[in-house]
Design a protein around this motif. Structure first.
Motif, mmCIF file in Angstrom:
data_model
loop_
_atom_site.group_PDB
_atom_site.id
_atom_site.type_symbol
_atom_site.label_atom_id
_atom_site.label_comp_id
_atom_site.label_asym_id
_atom_site.label_seq_id
_atom_site.Cartn_x
_atom_site.Cartn_y
_atom_site.Cartn_z
ATOM 1 N N ASP A 55 34.158 15.530 37.809
ATOM 2 C CA ASP A 55 33.989 15.973 39.189
ATOM 3 C C ASP A 55 34.278 17.462 39.232
ATOM 4 O O ASP A 55 35.415 17.896 39.008
ATOM 5 C CB ASP A 55 34.939 15.212 40.117
ATOM 6 C CG ASP A 55 34.718 15.534 41.582
ATOM 7 O OD1 ASP A 55 34.042 16.545 41.901
ATOM 8 O OD2 ASP A 55 35.228 14.780 42.422
ATOM 9 N N TYR A 58 37.360 19.397 41.018
ATOM 10 C CA TYR A 58 38.737 19.412 40.543
ATOM 11 C C TYR A 58 38.876 20.324 39.336
ATOM 12 O O TYR A 58 37.929 20.510 38.567
ATOM 13 C CB TYR A 58 39.196 18.000 40.158
ATOM 14 C CG TYR A 58 39.298 17.073 41.340
ATOM 15 C CD1 TYR A 58 40.424 17.065 42.143
ATOM 16 C CD2 TYR A 58 38.254 16.219 41.663
ATOM 17 C CE1 TYR A 58 40.517 16.224 43.233
ATOM 18 C CE2 TYR A 58 38.331 15.372 42.759
ATOM 19 C CZ TYR A 58 39.466 15.380 43.532
ATOM 20 O OH TYR A 58 39.556 14.548 44.607
ATOM 21 N N SER A 60 40.251 21.618 35.621
ATOM 22 C CA SER A 60 40.291 20.979 34.316
ATOM 23 C C SER A 60 41.311 21.688 33.441
ATOM 24 O O SER A 60 42.086 22.506 33.910
ATOM 25 C CB SER A 60 38.893 21.041 33.681
ATOM 26 O OG SER A 60 38.880 20.397 32.443
#
Length: 88
Positions: A55, A58, A60
């Protein structure tokens, strides 16, 4: 994604290669060779599965990602390019 990419390069280069039994060296010394078409089909399934977990909204692992520096959107593009390359 990188494991899928690696197998894709192997199959592109050599055709049939050990795949389903290849990750079990402690129990299977001489893994059987799998059909290239079957491997490609499974690689698509694996990419789709991985894509469903990504996604871009969001963050990482920026410090551990030496390829895309944590940019999930770039990983999604990479994954989709693997699917395009896998089309027979």
């Amino acid at each position: 994604m990188l494991e899928v990419y690696t197998y894709q390069v192997l199959v592109d280069s050599f055709g049939n290669v050990p795949y389903t039994q290849a990750g079990k060296p402690e129990t299977i010394v001489l893994p059987k060779y799998d059909d290239a078409k079957t491997i490609y089909e499974n690689l698509i399934i694996r990419v789709n599965s991985a894509l469903s977990t990504l996604d871009s909204g969001y963050a990482s692992f920026e410090s551990g990602d030496n390829i895309y520096n944590g940019n999930v959107g770039d990983w999604i593009v990479f994954a989709n390019s693997l699917k395009l390359k896998n089309r027979n």
